[in-house]
Design a protein around this motif. Structure first.
Motif, PDB file in Angstrom:
ATOM      1  N   VAL A 146      10.060  14.545  10.044  1.00  0.00           N
ATOM      2  CA  VAL A 146      10.805  13.915   8.953  1.00  0.00           C
ATOM      3  C   VAL A 146      10.482  12.419   8.916  1.00  0.00           C
ATOM      4  N   PRO A 147      10.823  11.736   7.828  1.00  0.00           N
ATOM      5  CA  PRO A 147      10.558  10.298   7.756  1.00  0.00           C
ATOM      6  C   PRO A 147      11.259   9.527   8.880  1.00  0.00           C
ATOM      7  N   GLU A 148      10.744   8.324   9.146  1.00  0.00           N
ATOM      8  CA  GLU A 148      11.268   7.500  10.233  1.00  0.00           C
ATOM      9  C   GLU A 148      11.459   6.069   9.759  1.00  0.00           C
ATOM     10  N   GLY A 149      12.117   5.278  10.613  1.00  0.00           N
ATOM     11  CA  GLY A 149      12.208   3.846  10.378  1.00  0.00           C
ATOM     12  C   GLY A 149      12.946   3.446   9.111  1.00  0.00           C
ATOM     13  N   ALA A 150      13.902   4.285   8.682  1.00  0.00           N
ATOM     14  CA  ALA A 150      14.673   4.030   7.453  1.00  0.00           C
ATOM     15  C   ALA A 150      13.801   4.066   6.205  1.00  0.00           C
ATOM     16  N   SER A 151      12.616   4.661   6.303  1.00  0.00           N
ATOM     17  CA  SER A 151      11.754   4.751   5.119  1.00  0.00           C
ATOM     18  C   SER A 151      12.397   5.603   4.025  1.00  0.00           C
ATOM     19  N   SER A 152      13.248   6.564   4.419  1.00  0.00           N
ATOM     20  CA  SER A 152      13.934   7.392   3.424  1.00  0.00           C
ATOM     21  C   SER A 152      14.985   6.597   2.658  1.00  0.00           C
ATOM     22  N   LEU A 153      15.370   5.448   3.165  1.00  0.00           N
ATOM     23  CA  LEU A 153      16.290   4.546   2.472  1.00  0.00           C
ATOM     24  C   LEU A 153      15.527   3.480   1.691  1.00  0.00           C
TER      25      LEU A 153
ATOM     26  N   GLY B 214       2.134   3.092  10.043  1.00  0.00           N
ATOM     27  CA  GLY B 214       1.497   2.006   9.306  1.00  0.00           C
ATOM     28  C   GLY B 214       2.153   1.784   7.959  1.00  0.00           C
ATOM     29  N   THR B 215       2.474   2.871   7.262  1.00  0.00           N
ATOM     30  CA  THR B 215       3.188   2.762   5.993  1.00  0.00           C
ATOM     31  C   THR B 215       4.627   2.334   6.221  1.00  0.00           C
ATOM     32  N   THR B 216       5.268   2.915   7.232  1.00  0.00           N
ATOM     33  CA  THR B 216       6.670   2.590   7.508  1.00  0.00           C
ATOM     34  C   THR B 216       6.856   1.104   7.770  1.00  0.00           C
ATOM     35  N   MET B 217       6.009   0.505   8.599  1.00  0.00           N
ATOM     36  CA  MET B 217       6.195  -0.910   8.940  1.00  0.00           C
ATOM     37  C   MET B 217       5.990  -1.808   7.734  1.00  0.00           C
ATOM     38  N   VAL B 218       5.098  -1.414   6.819  1.00  0.00           N
ATOM     39  CA  VAL B 218       4.865  -2.209   5.613  1.00  0.00           C
ATOM     40  C   VAL B 218       6.138  -2.305   4.766  1.00  0.00           C
ATOM     41  N   LEU B 219       6.934  -1.240   4.759  1.00  0.00           N
ATOM     42  CA  LEU B 219       8.165  -1.228   3.957  1.00  0.00           C
ATOM     43  C   LEU B 219       9.182  -2.253   4.454  1.00  0.00           C
ATOM     44  N   HIS B 220       9.037  -2.688   5.700  1.00  0.00           N
ATOM     45  CA  HIS B 220       9.949  -3.682   6.266  1.00  0.00           C
ATOM     46  C   HIS B 220       9.448  -5.111   6.063  1.00  0.00           C
ATOM     47  N   CYS B 221       8.247  -5.263   5.520  1.00  0.00           N
ATOM     48  CA  CYS B 221       7.681  -6.600   5.348  1.00  0.00           C
ATOM     49  C   CYS B 221       8.158  -7.223   4.039  1.00  0.00           C
ATOM     50  N   ASP B 222       8.133  -8.548   4.003  1.00  0.00           N
ATOM     51  CA  ASP B 222       8.630  -9.283   2.837  1.00  0.00           C
ATOM     52  C   ASP B 222       7.563  -9.506   1.778  1.00  0.00           C
ATOM     53  N   TYR B 223       6.308  -9.530   2.202  1.00  0.00           N
ATOM     54  CA  TYR B 223       5.204  -9.785   1.279  1.00  0.00           C
ATOM     55  C   TYR B 223       4.021  -8.984   1.789  1.00  0.00           C
TER      56      TYR B 223
ATOM     57  N   GLY C  74      -1.480   4.931  12.653  1.00  0.00           N
ATOM     58  CA  GLY C  74      -0.117   5.327  12.988  1.00  0.00           C
ATOM     59  C   GLY C  74       0.072   5.535  14.475  1.00  0.00           C
ATOM     60  N   ASP C  75       1.142   6.260  14.817  1.00  0.00           N
ATOM     61  CA  ASP C  75       1.412   6.545  16.226  1.00  0.00           C
ATOM     62  C   ASP C  75       0.240   7.279  16.871  1.00  0.00           C
ATOM     63  N   ASP C  76       0.005   6.997  18.137  1.00  0.00           N
ATOM     64  CA  ASP C  76      -0.966   7.772  18.910  1.00  0.00           C
ATOM     65  C   ASP C  76      -0.429   9.193  19.020  1.00  0.00           C
TER      66      ASP C  76
ATOM     67  N   VAL D  52      10.720   3.275  18.206  1.00  0.00           N
ATOM     68  CA  VAL D  52      12.047   2.906  17.708  1.00  0.00           C
ATOM     69  C   VAL D  52      12.377   1.471  18.105  1.00  0.00           C
ATOM     70  N   ILE D  53      12.008   1.086  19.318  1.00  0.00           N
ATOM     71  CA  ILE D  53      12.221  -0.295  19.767  1.00  0.00           C
ATOM     72  C   ILE D  53      11.473  -1.269  18.846  1.00  0.00           C
ATOM     73  N   PHE D  54      10.259  -0.897  18.471  1.00  0.00           N
ATOM     74  CA  PHE D  54       9.476  -1.721  17.548  1.00  0.00           C
ATOM     75  C   PHE D  54      10.150  -1.813  16.184  1.00  0.00           C
ATOM     76  N   LEU D  55      10.607  -0.683  15.672  1.00  0.00           N
ATOM     77  CA  LEU D  55      11.261  -0.680  14.362  1.00  0.00           C
ATOM     78  C   LEU D  55      12.558  -1.481  14.386  1.00  0.00           C
ATOM     79  N   GLN D  56      13.288  -1.402  15.481  1.00  0.00           N
ATOM     80  CA  GLN D  56      14.499  -2.210  15.619  1.00  0.00           C
ATOM     81  C   GLN D  56      14.163  -3.698  15.582  1.00  0.00           C
ATOM     82  N   ALA D  57      13.049  -4.063  16.204  1.00  0.00           N
ATOM     83  CA  ALA D  57      12.619  -5.458  16.168  1.00  0.00           C
ATOM     84  C   ALA D  57      12.310  -5.888  14.738  1.00  0.00           C
ATOM     85  N   LEU D  58      11.646  -5.025  13.975  1.00  0.00           N
ATOM     86  CA  LEU D  58      11.344  -5.332  12.576  1.00  0.00           C
ATOM     87  C   LEU D  58      12.619  -5.480  11.753  1.00  0.00           C
ATOM     88  N   ILE D  59      13.566  -4.569  11.964  1.00  0.00           N
ATOM     89  CA  ILE D  59      14.795  -4.585  11.173  1.00  0.00           C
ATOM     90  C   ILE D  59      15.647  -5.809  11.506  1.00  0.00           C
TER      91      ILE D  59
END
Length: 251
Positions: A138-145, A110-119, A62-64, A85-92
């Motif tokens: 609190v949760p980040e990267g729209a993981s709560s959605l 690490g878990t958050t970015m996986v939720l944005h992946c297609d496979y 995860g984050d340093d 956040v810039i990274f998550l915006q790129a993923l979204i």
């Protein structure tokens, strides 16, 4: 040694996190490098699929955490987004199929970015953990959605609020891991899946993927809500003390 390795082979761009001494913990520069690798692929017609993975038997810790302390003590500039956040915006905003190859632990981001992946392909030793609540965050990267939509409220509550880890098999049952493979085989299977995707008609893939995904504006809106709360929480004395305590225990 670069901590992010970006390579293009045939029609697939692979982004590898490689910082073994820190269990692939993601620094600010690593976030920005990954963001650029994703963003630059959007206008490159030769790149039709992306793979995110880690090395040394770890996806990412995860984050340093040291960056958390810096962010908490620094004067906040509301106009300047955190590198994560810039990274998550790129993923979204990414419009190309993206595969996660997960070996070992996927903590926090690490878990958050996986939720944005297609496979998602996970090794049998993979595990998913979202410990933000333990530090008063609190949760980040729209993981709560995203996670309740994929796995249901109860599983999302267990992972995001109670901070309980989820095994590869539990994540498969929950719906955000597609395939489980032996340790060390995730990247090989990801490459096979990428070749399969790249062999399909690209316009049909892009249109179908867009139909399957939540509207980008909805995901960005939820991430903005989370980030506002996250930014407030990270400056809380109790959160700062908890993060510093974690760093002290690691020394």
């Amino acid at each position: 040694m670069p901590h992010i390795i970006v390579s293009d082979e045939e029609a697939t761009r692979t982004i590898v996190m490689r910082r073994p001494e820190k269990k692939n913990a993601i620094s600010r520069q690593m976030f920005l490098t990954m963001s650029e690798a994703i963003n630059s692929a959007q206008s490159n017609p030769d790149i039709r699929c992306l793979i995110l993975t880690g090395r040394s038997g770890v996806f990412t810790a995860g984050d340093d955490v040291a960056d958390f302390v810096d962010d908490a003590s620094a004067k906040r500039d509301p106009a300047k987004a955190r590198s994560s956040v810039i990274f998550l915006q790129a993923l979204i905003n990414n419009k190309k199929p993206i595969i996660a190859a997960v070996d070992g632990v996927a903590v926090g981001m690490g878990t958050t970015m996986v939720l944005h992946c297609d496979y998602v392909i996970a090794g049998t030793t993979a595990s998913f953990l979202s410990p933000f609540i333990q530090y008063g965050l609190v949760p980040e990267g729209a993981s709560s959605l995203l996670l309740p939509r994929m796995a249901g409220h109860q599983r999302a509550f267990s992972l995001l609020v109670m901070g309980r880890p989820m095994s590869a098999e539990e994540a498969r049952v929950a719906g955000f891991v597609n395939v489980i493979v032996p340790p060390g085989h995730a990247i090989v299977e990801a490459q096979k899946a990428a070749r399969e995707i790249c062999a399909l008609p690209p316009e049909a893939v892009a249109i179908s993927r867009k139909l399957l995904k939540l509207p980008t504006e909805d995901v960005l809106r939820r991430m903005g809500q989370e980030e506002h709360l996250f930014a407030d929480r990270i400056r809380s004395p109790s959160v700062i003390a908890a993060v510093k305590g974690f760093l002290h225990r690691k020394k």
